[in-house]
Design a protein around this motif. Structure first.
Motif, short mmCIF file in Angstrom:
data_model
loop_
_atom_site.label_atom_id
_atom_site.label_comp_id
_atom_site.label_asym_id
_atom_site.label_seq_id
_atom_site.Cartn_x
_atom_site.Cartn_y
_atom_site.Cartn_z
N ARG A 77 3.55 -6.10 -13.20
CA ARG A 77 2.84 -4.98 -13.84
C ARG A 77 1.35 -5.18 -13.61
NH1 ARG A 77 3.07 -4.42 -19.48
NH2 ARG A 77 2.75 -2.20 -19.35
N TRP A 78 0.69 -4.13 -13.15
CA TRP A 78 -0.72 -4.20 -12.79
C TRP A 78 -1.50 -3.09 -13.48
CZ3 TRP A 78 -2.04 -8.33 -9.91
CH2 TRP A 78 -1.02 -8.99 -9.22
N PRO A 79 -2.64 -3.42 -14.12
CA PRO A 79 -3.46 -2.39 -14.74
C PRO A 79 -4.38 -1.73 -13.71
CG PRO A 79 -4.42 -4.55 -15.14
CD PRO A 79 -3.14 -4.78 -14.39
N GLY A 80 -4.61 -0.43 -13.90
CA GLY A 80 -5.52 0.26 -12.99
C GLY A 80 -5.67 1.73 -13.34
N GLU A 88 4.50 11.30 -2.03
CA GLU A 88 5.30 10.10 -2.30
C GLU A 88 4.46 8.84 -2.46
OE1 GLU A 88 8.12 9.98 0.89
OE2 GLU A 88 9.14 11.78 0.21
N THR A 89 3.13 9.00 -2.68
CA THR A 89 2.25 7.85 -2.84
C THR A 89 1.31 8.06 -4.02
OG1 THR A 89 0.55 8.71 -1.35
CG2 THR A 89 2.27 7.32 -0.36
N VAL A 90 0.77 6.94 -4.49
CA VAL A 90 -0.28 6.97 -5.51
C VAL A 90 -1.39 6.04 -5.03
CG1 VAL A 90 0.78 5.14 -6.91
CG2 VAL A 90 -0.83 6.72 -7.97
N SER A 91 -2.63 6.52 -5.14
CA SER A 91 -3.79 5.68 -4.86
C SER A 91 -4.31 5.20 -6.20
CB SER A 91 -4.87 6.46 -4.12
OG SER A 91 -4.42 6.81 -2.84
N MET A 92 -4.41 3.88 -6.32
CA MET A 92 -4.84 3.32 -7.60
C MET A 92 -5.97 2.32 -7.40
SD MET A 92 -3.56 -0.12 -7.91
CE MET A 92 -3.09 -0.40 -9.58
N ASP A 93 -6.79 2.21 -8.45
CA ASP A 93 -7.92 1.29 -8.49
C ASP A 93 -7.53 0.16 -9.43
OD1 ASP A 93 -10.37 0.05 -8.47
OD2 ASP A 93 -11.44 1.66 -9.51
N LEU A 94 -7.24 -1.01 -8.87
CA LEU A 94 -6.80 -2.17 -9.65
C LEU A 94 -7.97 -2.72 -10.48
CD1 LEU A 94 -4.43 -4.21 -10.06
CD2 LEU A 94 -5.43 -5.53 -8.21
N VAL A 95 -7.70 -3.06 -11.75
CA VAL A 95 -8.73 -3.60 -12.65
C VAL A 95 -8.18 -4.83 -13.36
CG1 VAL A 95 -9.75 -1.32 -13.03
CG2 VAL A 95 -8.04 -2.18 -14.64
N GLU A 96 -9.06 -5.48 -14.12
CA GLU A 96 -8.64 -6.54 -15.04
C GLU A 96 -8.72 -5.96 -16.44
OE1 GLU A 96 -9.98 -10.76 -14.41
OE2 GLU A 96 -11.31 -9.74 -13.00
N ILE A 126 -12.58 -4.96 -16.57
CA ILE A 126 -13.46 -5.36 -15.48
C ILE A 126 -13.01 -4.64 -14.22
CG2 ILE A 126 -14.26 -7.28 -14.05
CD1 ILE A 126 -13.77 -9.12 -16.45
N ASN A 127 -13.95 -3.92 -13.61
CA ASN A 127 -13.65 -3.20 -12.39
C ASN A 127 -14.78 -3.45 -11.39
OD1 ASN A 127 -12.51 -1.57 -10.49
ND2 ASN A 127 -12.92 0.35 -11.54
N THR A 173 -8.51 7.20 -17.49
CA THR A 173 -7.31 6.82 -18.23
C THR A 173 -6.68 5.60 -17.57
OG1 THR A 173 -6.94 9.14 -18.84
CG2 THR A 173 -5.07 7.63 -19.05
N LEU A 174 -6.47 4.56 -18.35
CA LEU A 174 -5.89 3.32 -17.83
C LEU A 174 -4.36 3.41 -17.82
CD1 LEU A 174 -6.55 0.39 -16.89
CD2 LEU A 174 -6.13 -0.30 -19.26
N PHE A 175 -3.76 2.91 -16.74
CA PHE A 175 -2.31 2.90 -16.60
C PHE A 175 -1.84 1.50 -16.22
CE2 PHE A 175 -3.53 7.25 -15.68
CZ PHE A 175 -2.58 8.00 -16.34
N TRP A 176 -0.56 1.24 -16.45
CA TRP A 176 0.11 0.04 -15.95
C TRP A 176 1.09 0.48 -14.87
CZ3 TRP A 176 -1.09 -4.90 -17.16
CH2 TRP A 176 -1.92 -5.08 -18.26
N PHE A 177 0.99 -0.16 -13.72
CA PHE A 177 1.83 0.17 -12.58
C PHE A 177 2.85 -0.95 -12.40
CE2 PHE A 177 -2.22 2.15 -12.07
CZ PHE A 177 -1.97 3.39 -11.51
#
Length: 193
Positions: A77-80, A88-96, A126-127, A173-177
């Motif tokens: 699980r990754w926050p971003g 069929e894709t999602v572009s996400m910005d990974l954060v801490e 943190i981004n 909006t923060l999500f968990w992937f």
């Protein structure tokens, strides 16, 4: 005078073995499995060496013609933040996403002159890297969002509805992937007070 015959026979035998081995190896290409010996017949007693070697013993080398994309995130699980949902894709910005003592330590490091010891609401995002990762979506993707009445009232929406559902608020909006075998199988909104 000792006979050279035993040494000559040994050298000739070694040369014949090497030639036979080279001929056997060159007769079958890496992709040709039709020349492999047959596996043991069901009901017979299999012995070590029966059948072809298992595929797990071969380590494939990546080539420029490989069609499988590289894995961008390991399973977990990754926050971003969602930058874009496209088919069929999602572009996400990974954060801490930090909470508790880790959030307080990161806050103090980032804002050493602040009168506060920790961030508001006990979380800190943190981004520092703006790199976007475009990941394939699983065919069984689920998107869980916080319901209209707040946390504890989660709703499931289609991934195609995400951008419309959040509108201008999507970028913040923060999500968990949840990633499994290189695909996003679940996206969950993180409630932030």
């Amino acid at each position: 005078m000792p006979s050279r015959l035993p040494r000559l026979l040994a050298a000739t035998g070694l040369a014949v073995c090497m030639l036979a081995l080279a001929t056997a190896c060159s007769g079958q290409s890496a992709g040709d499995k039709s020349a492999a010996p047959p596996a043991a017949v069901p009901g017979s007693t299999a012995k070590f060496g029966d059948g072809p070697a298992p595929d797990a013993t071969v380590t494939p080398v990546a080539t420029a013609t490989s069609t499988k994309p590289a894995v961008l995130l390991a399973d977990g699980r990754w926050p971003g933040f969602i930058a874009k949902v496209a088919g069929e894709t999602v572009s996400m910005d990974l954060v801490e996403f930090l909470t508790g003592d880790a959030a307080a330590a990161a806050w103090q490091k980032k804002y050493p002159d602040s009168e506060q010891d920790s961030p508001d609401n006990d979380y800190f995002i943190i981004n520092d890297n703006k790199k976007l990762r475009t990941l394939p979506l699983s065919q069984t993707i689920k998107v869980e969002v916080v319901g209209a009445t707040g946390p504890g009232t989660e709703e499931t929406i289609a991934v195609s509805e995400v951008e419309q559902h959040f509108g201008n608020l999507l970028k913040g909006t923060l999500f968990w992937f949840t990633v499994k075998q290189g695909e996003v199988t679940k996206i969950e909104q993180q409630f932030l007070p």
